[in-house]
Design a protein around this motif. Structure first.
Motif: not given
Length: 166
Positions: A37-48, A58-65, A103-110
């Motif tokens: 199973x692909x593990x979630x990539x640890x990133x510093x934040x979402x695509x803003x 910063x808090x989006x990154x908390x949820x992501x990670x 966590x999640x593999x990635x995120x974006x503010x849509x």
């Protein structure tokens, strides 16, 4: 298990979300049997989008990670409990930690709408390793110099998020 339509403070979990969370637990549990199973990539934040608010990023990154406790500590600091809630937010944190521990593999503010210099409304999508989407919407305000979350909703159903934020 969540009942359909049950309010958890101001976070609404749909039955379909809980099914997705359970499937995620099964997928993670499959690692013990040699499944990959692909593990979630640890990133510093979402695509803003343009003009991001640093503390919110910063808090989006908390949820992501998978730092769910930190996210909920910030998010519910100024959110008043809704009438008739009987399930503590702690249960939401524990369920997320059990279902999506990496966590999640990635995120974006849509969607990000700056109503004023003191009020931002956003919808963020979090994408799991298997491509599943979880949506977070919030209204953030800065009445006294510090940003805070005044309302938020988490769902795997985009139509629920759009309906609540229209």
């Amino acid at each position: 298990m969540f009942d359909e339509g049950k309010e958890v403070l101001l976070v609404r979990f749909d039955v379909s979300l809980w099914k997705w969370l359970r499937m995620s637990v099964l997928a993670v549990g499959g690692l013990a049997f040699g499944l990959q199973v692909a593990s979630a990539e640890t990133t510093t934040g979402c695509a803003p989008l343009e003009s991001p608010v640093p503390v919110l990023e910063m808090h989006k990154a908390d949820f992501l990670n998978a730092r769910y406790r930190e996210f909920f500590d910030f998010a519910e600091r100024h959110v008043a409990p809704s009438v008739g809630t009987d399930e503590p937010m702690q249960n939401s944190v524990e369920r997320l930690e059990d279902a999506i521990p990496e966590g999640f593999s990635h995120c974006a503010t849509i969607m990000s709408q700056r109503i004023s210099e003191r009020f931002v409304s956003e919808i963020i999508t979090f994408i799991g390793a298997e491509g599943q989407s979880l949506y977070l919407a919030w209204d953030a305000t800065r009445p006294d110099g510090d940003w805070r979350i005044d309302r938020f909703l988490i769902s795997d159903r985009f139509d629920k998020i759009r309906q609540a934020w229209d």
